[in-house]
Scaffold this active site. Structure first.
Site, PDB file in Angstrom:
ATOM      1  N   LEU A 268       0.862  -1.191   0.000  1.00 27.45           N
ATOM      2  CA  LEU A 268       0.000   0.000   0.000  1.00 27.45           C
ATOM      3  C   LEU A 268       0.893   1.233   0.000  1.00 27.45           C
ATOM      4  O   LEU A 268       1.898   1.247   0.706  1.00 27.45           O
ATOM      5  CB  LEU A 268      -0.810   0.076   1.289  1.00 27.45           C
ATOM      6  N   HIS A 269       0.529   2.240  -0.750  1.00 26.97           N
ATOM      7  CA  HIS A 269       1.287   3.494  -0.643  1.00 26.97           C
ATOM      8  C   HIS A 269       0.512   4.717  -1.112  1.00 26.97           C
ATOM      9  O   HIS A 269       0.998   5.841  -1.003  1.00 26.97           O
ATOM     10  CB  HIS A 269       2.601   3.397  -1.429  1.00 26.97           C
TER      11      HIS A 269
END
Ligand code: UD1
Length: 366
Positions: free
Chosen positions: A207-208
């Protein structure tokens, strides 16, 4: 044929595997001189150098070393740096890939200095202008003289925006070129065993996106769902620096760390990430690239976003958009666990390992 000098711009992690596909076939095009320009948008060993080694990229001819900053400051620093390079070392073409700030900044400089811009991965649209990448895509395409497209939706989007069809080429996907080239090497890694896991028995999570990680409430909900996931399938969660920082600030890092079925890692090298992806039972992500890589590898992918600029990964690939619907997430995980996930992947046209050659041939003949 006249020798043409092409600046190939890369700055952030997902750019490196894309430009690597061009350098891998460069020898076949002796009339083209490819120069790697690294903006320095990503700079940590794990976010940049390790990709040069894994992918056999040449040393950059120009390194702007800009680093992290606000969008405006980072874009401005790349523009100023690249303008200086171009003033001294003018290329015939500036080739940019993807949708990061480096893509936008160097395109703007080249276009204003009268240098044709070639955009690789053109035409993708999420239609969500709150994403910085969407702004970068729309602006870059609007000033590109050549647009190389990965999937048919890109052709439609560019036509709708009035871009001339003579400038648009459906060529396939350079990132998949690199993936296909590197799968045999990744197969020898079995990186999952580092975590005491077996192939096909774990979830790989990344996730980012600011929309997922910058708001502590949203991040807390996602962490709760990952915790639920870990009670069903062991999880390896590779932490982007932005995500790690936000988890720590929101007091969630320790929660994840103390859950036995969740193993956290630092950002991974290309080959380690590929090894984990190709052997995962499921990938849970908000990355654009992973939606495509999982489709090419026929690995189920659940995307924690409301939109995707890569619709072919849903219609032809293995991707499902979760759009905040956690019932859908849990149902999909249950199906994957029972080996009856409905998104079967099929071969995506032109994702055949030859996109880099198609692009360089067009540039050669231009
Ligand atoms: C950028 C891209 C995004 C891409 C992602 C892949 C833009 C607008 N965003 O997002 O499209 O999917 O890269 O990783 O271009 N940091 C480090 N070390 C590094 C680089 C960054 O610690 O080598 C940290 C810094 O604290 C920085 C934060 O990560 O503030 C975010 O980096 P940045 O490049 O601004 O955006 P990304 O979230 O990486």
């Amino acid at each position: 044929m006249k020798n043409k000098i092409i600046d190939i711009v890369a700055g952030a992690r997902p750019n490196f595997m894309k430009v690597a596909a061009l350098f891998a076939v460069a020898d076949k095009f002796p009339s083209l001189t490819l120069r790697l320009v690294h903006t320095g948008q990503h700079y940590d060993e794990a976010m940049s150098d390790v990709f040069f080694r894994d992918l056999g990229l040449p040393k950059p001819e120009c390194h702007l070393g800009v680093g992290s900053d606000t969008h405006a400051a980072q874009t401005a620093q790349i523009m100023t740096g690249y303008e200086g390079w171009v003033n001294e070392n003018r290329p015939d073409i500036c080739l940019v890939v993807g949708d990061v700030n480096s893509t936008l900044a160097c395109s703007l400089v080249a276009a204003k200095m009268g240098i044709p811009v070639a955009h690789v991965e053109a035409g993708l649209r999420s239609f969500d202008r709150t994403m910085p990448e969407e702004v970068n895509r729309v602006v870059t395409d609007s000033i590109s003289e050549l647009m190389f497209v990965t999937e048919p939706s890109g052709l439609l989007n560019l036509a709708r925006e009035g871009r001339p069809s003579s400038a648009i080429h459906l060529v396939g996907h350079v990132m998949i070129d690199t993936l296909l080239r590197k799968v045999p090497e990744a197969k020898t890694r079995s990186f999952y065993s580092t975590f005491g896991l077996s192939a096909g028995e774990y979830a790989f999570v990344t996730l980012h996106r600011p929309a997922n990680v910058d708001d502590p409430k949203v991040l807390a909900e996602i962490v709760a769902q990952i915790d639920w996931l870990a009670h069903n399938i062991p999880v390896v969660f590779a932490l982007h620096p932005r995500t790690k920082k936000q988890l720590q600030q929101a007091g969630l890092y320790k929660t994840l760390q103390s859950t036995p079925a969740i193993q956290l890692t630092e950002p991974l090298s290309y080959l380690d990430a590929l090894s984990l992806t190709m052997n995962a039972k499921v990938v849970v992500t908000d990355s654009g690239g992973l939606q495509e890589e999982t489709s090419a590898l026929s690995v189920p992918c659940l995307t924690l976003r409301d939109t995707t600029e890569r619709p072919i990964t849903i219609t032809e690939g293995t991707n499902t958009l979760i759009s905040g619907d956690w019932d859908l997430f849990r149902t999909a995980i249950a199906r994957i666990n029972d080996n009856c996930y409905l998104q079967e992947g099929s071969a995506i046209p032109l994702w055949d390992g030859k996109a880099g050659e198609r692009i360089l041939r067009i540039l050669e003949e231009m």
